[in-house]
Enzyme design. Structure first.
Site, PDB file in Angstrom:
ATOM      1  N   HIS A   1       0.833  -1.208   0.000  1.00 27.35           N
ATOM      2  CA  HIS A   1       0.000   0.000   0.000  1.00 27.35           C
ATOM      3  C   HIS A   1       0.862   1.250   0.000  1.00 27.35           C
ATOM      4  CE1 HIS A   1       0.471  -0.682   4.461  1.00 27.35           C
ATOM      5  NE2 HIS A   1       0.576   0.635   4.481  1.00 27.35           N
TER       6      HIS A   1
ATOM      7  N   GLU B   1      -6.779   4.944  10.497  1.00 28.66           N
ATOM      8  CA  GLU B   1      -6.458   4.716   9.088  1.00 28.66           C
ATOM      9  C   GLU B   1      -7.639   4.132   8.331  1.00 28.66           C
ATOM     10  OE1 GLU B   1      -5.667   1.371   7.674  1.00 28.66           O
ATOM     11  OE2 GLU B   1      -5.073   0.202   9.431  1.00 28.66           O
TER      12      GLU B   1
ATOM     13  N   GLN C   1      -3.682   3.912   1.748  1.00 28.72           N
ATOM     14  CA  GLN C   1      -3.943   4.007   3.191  1.00 28.72           C
ATOM     15  C   GLN C   1      -3.926   5.479   3.586  1.00 28.72           C
ATOM     16  OE1 GLN C   1      -0.800   2.634   5.958  1.00 28.72           O
ATOM     17  NE2 GLN C   1      -2.397   1.560   7.088  1.00 28.72           N
TER      18      GLN C   1
ATOM     19  N   HIS D   1       4.350   7.130   3.351  1.00 28.97           N
ATOM     20  CA  HIS D   1       5.198   5.934   3.245  1.00 28.97           C
ATOM     21  C   HIS D   1       4.739   5.038   2.100  1.00 28.97           C
ATOM     22  CE1 HIS D   1       1.917   4.491   5.983  1.00 28.97           C
ATOM     23  NE2 HIS D   1       2.063   3.347   5.332  1.00 28.97           N
TER      24      HIS D   1
ATOM     25  N   GLU E   1       7.774   0.882   4.609  1.00 28.05           N
ATOM     26  CA  GLU E   1       7.142  -0.022   5.570  1.00 28.05           C
ATOM     27  C   GLU E   1       7.257  -1.460   5.057  1.00 28.05           C
ATOM     28  OE1 GLU E   1       3.013   0.937   6.435  1.00 28.05           O
ATOM     29  OE2 GLU E   1       2.655  -1.054   7.277  1.00 28.05           O
TER      30      GLU E   1
HETATM   31  C1  V0V Z   1      10.106  12.207   8.835  1.00 27.20           C
HETATM   32  N1  V0V Z   1      10.853  12.520   7.774  1.00 27.20           N
HETATM   33  C2  V0V Z   1      10.331  11.940   6.685  1.00 27.20           C
HETATM   34  C3  V0V Z   1       9.188  11.222   7.132  1.00 27.20           C
HETATM   35  N2  V0V Z   1       9.085  11.414   8.479  1.00 27.20           N
HETATM   36  N3  V0V Z   1      10.697  11.930   5.399  1.00 27.20           N
HETATM   37  C4  V0V Z   1       9.943  11.230   4.529  1.00 27.20           C
HETATM   38  N4  V0V Z   1       8.833  10.528   4.899  1.00 27.20           N
HETATM   39  C5  V0V Z   1       8.438  10.506   6.173  1.00 27.20           C
HETATM   40  N5  V0V Z   1       7.356   9.827   6.524  1.00 27.20           N
HETATM   41  C6  V0V Z   1      12.045  13.350   7.755  1.00 27.20           C
HETATM   42  C7  V0V Z   1      11.907  14.610   8.553  1.00 27.20           C
HETATM   43  O1  V0V Z   1      11.267  15.597   7.785  1.00 27.20           O
HETATM   44  C8  V0V Z   1      13.343  14.953   8.820  1.00 27.20           C
HETATM   45  O2  V0V Z   1      13.901  15.515   7.666  1.00 27.20           O
HETATM   46  C9  V0V Z   1      14.018  13.606   8.976  1.00 27.20           C
HETATM   47  O3  V0V Z   1      13.116  12.662   8.386  1.00 27.20           O
HETATM   48  C10 V0V Z   1      14.402  13.207  10.388  1.00 27.20           C
HETATM   49  O4  V0V Z   1      13.286  13.063  11.110  1.00 27.20           O
HETATM   50  P1  V0V Z   1      13.260  12.656  12.628  1.00 27.20           P
HETATM   51  O5  V0V Z   1      13.603  13.814  13.491  1.00 27.20           O
HETATM   52  O6  V0V Z   1      13.910  11.335  12.892  1.00 27.20           O
HETATM   53  O7  V0V Z   1      11.717  12.584  12.503  1.00 27.20           O
HETATM   54  P2  V0V Z   1      10.615  12.041  13.299  1.00 27.20           P
HETATM   55  O8  V0V Z   1      10.872  12.133  14.763  1.00 27.20           O
HETATM   56  O9  V0V Z   1       9.430  12.682  12.726  1.00 27.20           O
HETATM   57  O10 V0V Z   1      10.622  10.474  12.947  1.00 27.20           O
HETATM   58  C11 V0V Z   1      10.666   9.973  11.652  1.00 27.20           C
HETATM   59  C12 V0V Z   1      10.424   8.483  11.746  1.00 27.20           C
HETATM   60  C13 V0V Z   1       9.005   8.312  12.340  1.00 27.20           C
HETATM   61  C14 V0V Z   1      10.497   7.897  10.349  1.00 27.20           C
HETATM   62  C15 V0V Z   1      11.480   7.842  12.643  1.00 27.20           C
HETATM   63  O11 V0V Z   1       8.066   8.894  11.460  1.00 27.20           O
HETATM   64  C16 V0V Z   1       8.617   6.899  12.610  1.00 27.20           C
HETATM   65  O12 V0V Z   1       8.970   6.333  13.648  1.00 27.20           O
HETATM   66  N6  V0V Z   1       7.848   6.286  11.679  1.00 27.20           N
HETATM   67  C17 V0V Z   1       7.366   4.902  11.822  1.00 27.20           C
HETATM   68  C18 V0V Z   1       5.969   4.844  12.339  1.00 27.20           C
HETATM   69  C19 V0V Z   1       4.963   5.515  11.445  1.00 27.20           C
HETATM   70  O13 V0V Z   1       5.319   6.290  10.571  1.00 27.20           O
HETATM   71  N7  V0V Z   1       3.666   5.255  11.719  1.00 27.20           N
HETATM   72  C20 V0V Z   1       2.546   5.802  10.935  1.00 27.20           C
HETATM   73  C21 V0V Z   1       2.092   4.842   9.877  1.00 27.20           C
HETATM   74  P3  V0V Z   1      14.727  16.867   7.641  1.00 27.20           P
HETATM   75  O14 V0V Z   1      13.690  17.900   7.842  1.00 27.20           O
HETATM   76  O15 V0V Z   1      15.699  16.717   8.774  1.00 27.20           O
HETATM   77  O16 V0V Z   1      15.385  16.864   6.297  1.00 27.20           O
HETATM   78  S1  V0V Z   1       1.274   3.464  10.624  1.00 27.20           S
HETATM   79  C22 V0V Z   1       0.944   2.335   9.380  1.00 27.20           C
HETATM   80  O17 V0V Z   1       1.393   2.567   8.206  1.00 27.20           O
HETATM   81  C23 V0V Z   1       0.178   1.218   9.716  1.00 27.20           C
HETATM   82  C24 V0V Z   1      -0.412   1.029  11.065  1.00 27.20           C
HETATM   83  C25 V0V Z   1      -0.066   0.128   8.720  1.00 27.20           C
HETATM   84  O18 V0V Z   1       0.186   0.282   7.539  1.00 27.20           O
HETATM   85  O19 V0V Z   1      -0.536  -0.962   9.163  1.00 27.20           O
HETATM   86 CO    CO Z   2       1.062   1.689   6.307  1.00 25.05          CO
END
Ligand code: V0V
Ligand code: CO
Length: 157
Positions: free
Chosen positions: A22, A58, A74, A98, A148
């Site tokens: 997705h 979601e 999603q 993502h 993901e």
């Molecule tokens: C953050 N950044 C991204 C981003 N999120 N870039 C592209 N895509 C994204 N989604 C960039 C951010 O702008 C910063 O860039 C850089 O990464 C460093 O960020 P950070 O300080 O580490 O940022 P955080 O604290 O916002 O964390 C980013 C991470 C966080 C990826 C570690 O989003 C995470 O833990 N994600 C995993 C969980 C998740 O996303 N859950 C929601 C979907 P600059 O500005 O420094 O250049 S849940 C889901 O999909 C489900 C349940 C499912 O499918 O079943």
């Molecule tokens: Co997802």
């Protein structure tokens, strides 16, 4: 230099990669986004769930009754102001959040990707949509797109 790989080479690099699952889009108004995709593209809502671990609500949409895997959108809205998704929306606004790949074994895919030198976010997989198991690769290690990994359970269509 060409980066195109044959199916057998892909299998050798990441065994159990089943394909795209997705695309995740971050939104601040879930109902408005669902309504847009329904009325403009005719997509159908096939699933809605609150994921308290991820602090998101979601909705899965698809254009087809068959072949759900690889054909899903999603839409994600934060449940809390301090969640990763609300930080994303504050920093970057609505948009692509993502891209998810289905794998047959998320633990083994995570471990292989770690050996390839990318940051896999969780030590152990966490609960994803419809009872799936998920993990993520940091967007800074993938050229800017959060990746993901999803392992569906047998009961999960
Ligand atoms: C953050 N950044 C991204 C981003 N999120 N870039 C592209 N895509 C994204 N989604 C960039 C951010 O702008 C910063 O860039 C850089 O990464 C460093 O960020 P950070 O300080 O580490 O940022 P955080 O604290 O916002 O964390 C980013 C991470 C966080 C990826 C570690 O989003 C995470 O833990 N994600 C995993 C969980 C998740 O996303 N859950 C929601 C979907 P600059 O500005 O420094 O250049 S849940 C889901 O999909 C489900 C349940 C499912 O499918 O079943
Ligand atoms: Co997802």
């Amino acid at each position: 230099m060409s980066v195109t790989r044959s199916p057998s080479e892909l299998e050798a690099v990441l065994p159990g990669l089943l394909g795209l699952d997705h695309v995740g889009i971050a939104v601040s108004d879930l109902d408005a986004a669902v309504s847009f995709y329904r009325s403009v593209l005719g997509l159908q809502e096939v699933h809605r769930e609150e994921n308290l671990d991820q602090q998101v609500v979601e909705v899965m949409l698809t254009s087809s009754e068959n072949g759900l895997v690889g054909n899903q959108l999603q839409l994600l809205m934060p449940l809390a102001g301090n969640s990763v998704l609300s930080r994303f929306l504050m920093r970057r606004g609505s948009g692509l959040h993502h891209v998810a790949y289905a794998v047959s074994d998320v633990r083994s895919a995570s471990s292989i990707l770690r050996q390839c030198g990318v940051r896999v976010l969780y030590d152990a997989p966490r609960a994803g949509t419809r009872g799936s198991q998920i993990n993520f690769v940091h967007p800074k290690d993938t050229g800017g797109v959060l990746l993901e990994l999803v392992e569906h359970t047998a009961a999960d269509p």
